[in-house]
Design a protein around this motif. Structure first.
Motif, PDB file in Angstrom:
ATOM      1  N   GLY A 217       0.889  -1.353   0.191  1.00 45.44           N
ATOM      2  CA  GLY A 217       0.187   0.018   0.239  1.00 45.44           C
ATOM      3  C   GLY A 217       1.031   0.940   0.175  1.00 45.44           C
ATOM      4  O   GLY A 217      -0.040   2.303   0.245  1.00 45.44           O
ATOM      5  N   ALA A 218       1.335   0.915  -0.032  1.00 45.44           N
ATOM      6  CA  ALA A 218       3.113   2.267   0.451  1.00 45.44           C
ATOM      7  C   ALA A 218       2.490   3.130  -1.702  1.00 45.44           C
ATOM      8  O   ALA A 218       2.418   2.788  -2.407  1.00 45.44           O
ATOM      9  CB  ALA A 218       4.030   1.716   0.266  1.00 45.44           C
ATOM     10  N   ASP A 219       2.683   4.487  -1.033  1.00 46.00           N
ATOM     11  CA  ASP A 219       2.458   4.717  -2.180  1.00 46.00           C
ATOM     12  C   ASP A 219       3.711   5.153  -3.179  1.00 46.00           C
ATOM     13  O   ASP A 219       3.673   5.038  -4.486  1.00 46.00           O
ATOM     14  CB  ASP A 219       2.435   6.875  -2.097  1.00 46.00           C
ATOM     15  N   ARG A 220       5.135   5.659  -2.944  1.00 45.38           N
ATOM     16  CA  ARG A 220       5.645   5.332  -4.345  1.00 45.38           C
ATOM     17  C   ARG A 220       7.313   5.051  -3.309  1.00 45.38           C
ATOM     18  O   ARG A 220       7.138   4.391  -1.974  1.00 45.38           O
ATOM     19  CB  ARG A 220       6.712   7.149  -4.581  1.00 45.38           C
ATOM     20  N   ALA A 221       8.576   4.935  -4.187  1.00 42.30           N
ATOM     21  CA  ALA A 221       9.674   4.275  -3.813  1.00 42.30           C
ATOM     22  C   ALA A 221      10.794   4.432  -3.660  1.00 42.30           C
ATOM     23  O   ALA A 221      10.665   5.364  -4.863  1.00 42.30           O
ATOM     24  CB  ALA A 221       9.895   2.688  -3.857  1.00 42.30           C
ATOM     25  N   VAL A 222      11.847   4.478  -3.244  1.00 44.31           N
ATOM     26  CA  VAL A 222      13.665   5.177  -3.628  1.00 44.31           C
ATOM     27  C   VAL A 222      14.676   4.091  -3.610  1.00 44.31           C
ATOM     28  O   VAL A 222      14.234   3.783  -2.030  1.00 44.31           O
ATOM     29  CB  VAL A 222      14.033   7.209  -2.462  1.00 44.31           C
ATOM     30  N   LEU A 223      15.158   3.547  -4.396  1.00 42.79           N
ATOM     31  CA  LEU A 223      16.462   3.178  -4.465  1.00 42.79           C
ATOM     32  C   LEU A 223      17.627   3.530  -3.776  1.00 42.79           C
ATOM     33  O   LEU A 223      18.079   4.098  -5.456  1.00 42.79           O
ATOM     34  CB  LEU A 223      16.243   1.666  -5.039  1.00 42.79           C
TER      35      LEU A 223
END
Length: 248
Positions: free
Chosen positions: A79-85
């Protein structure tokens, strides 16, 4: 309010780690990897806060190899909205991770950063505390209950003597314990939707952080094999055996 949740890709908790033959580290070849269980709890708590209307966006971040995108996609499916790697193949120590997270916090300006209290691979239990120190923000570690109340977050902590409740001014740092919640499973439709959610890739250099190690691992060895126990007939025999072993 934004919530930033760091997650780590680790050996699955059901898998028994194997030491490399040359003793230089843990063998990760052909081993099932998954999200660190404490981080999974952190993601779940962030989602519950958002669902309660206390947050607008949940951002997940990971520091690790390209394959860590799979871990981030799992969080997005939850359910998280966006991601950063922040991509690197090097082993990154807790202080360097905290510095990278500091850079991301300064960019994203989240009201809360919720982390797992420790990773099950190195058991360092350092990153959350270091991040709070670097940012100069209040922290609530080992949380078994989290409640956002206006411009404060009330955290019930698990301590040696029982429970302690602290009230922290937002923005704040929270690290999660096992009893905080039960993480949800990602449904198939959400797994498909997660593939289309934004995932930004950066490097440690983009964050202005030197990840050169401060520590050197000299050798990694398997724990000593425990010897078999001894059965005794009764209490008298037990006391006699303990005296024989010099325990009693």
């Amino acid at each position: 309010m934004k919530i930033l949740v760091p997650v780590k890709r680790v050996i699955d908790y059901n898998v028994k780690p194997r030491v490399k033959a040359d003793g230089t580290g843990v063998d990760l070849s052909n081993v099932k990897m998954s999200m660190n269980p404490f981080d999974e709890i952190a993601v779940e708590e962030a989602l519950r806060i958002k669902e309660a209307g206390k947050a607008d966006e949940v951002i997940v971040v990971s520091v690790g190899p390209a394959k860590a995108q799979e871990t981030l996609r799992t969080a997005l499916a939850m359910g998280a909205d966006r991601a950063v790697l922040v991509e690197t193949d090097a082993e990154v120590e807790p202080l360097a991770v905290a510095k990278i997270l500091k850079s991301l916090v300064e960019t994203e300006t989240p009201g809360l950063v919720i982390l797992g209290k420790q990773a099950i691979d190195d058991d360092s239990n350092q990153t959350g505390q270091m991040l709070a120190a670097l940012l100069g923000r209040p922290q609530g570690t080992f949380a078994s209950k989290v409640a956002v109340e206006g411009d404060k977050v009330v955290v019930t902590r698990e301590v040696d003597g029982g429970l302690e409740t602290v009230s922290l001014a937002i923005p704040a740092i929270v690290t999660t314990d096992l009893r905080l919640n039960e993480p949800r499973y990602a449904s198939l439709p959400n797994i498909m939707k997660a593939k289309k959610k934004p995932l930004d890739v950066k490097s440690p250099a983009d964050c202005g952080v030197d990840i050169a190690p401060r520590l050197k691992t000299l050798k990694v060895v398997e724990p000593a094999v425990r010897s078999a126990g001894i059965k005794v007939a009764d209490v008298d025999a037990l006391v006699a055996k303990l005296k024989e072993m010099g325990v009693a």
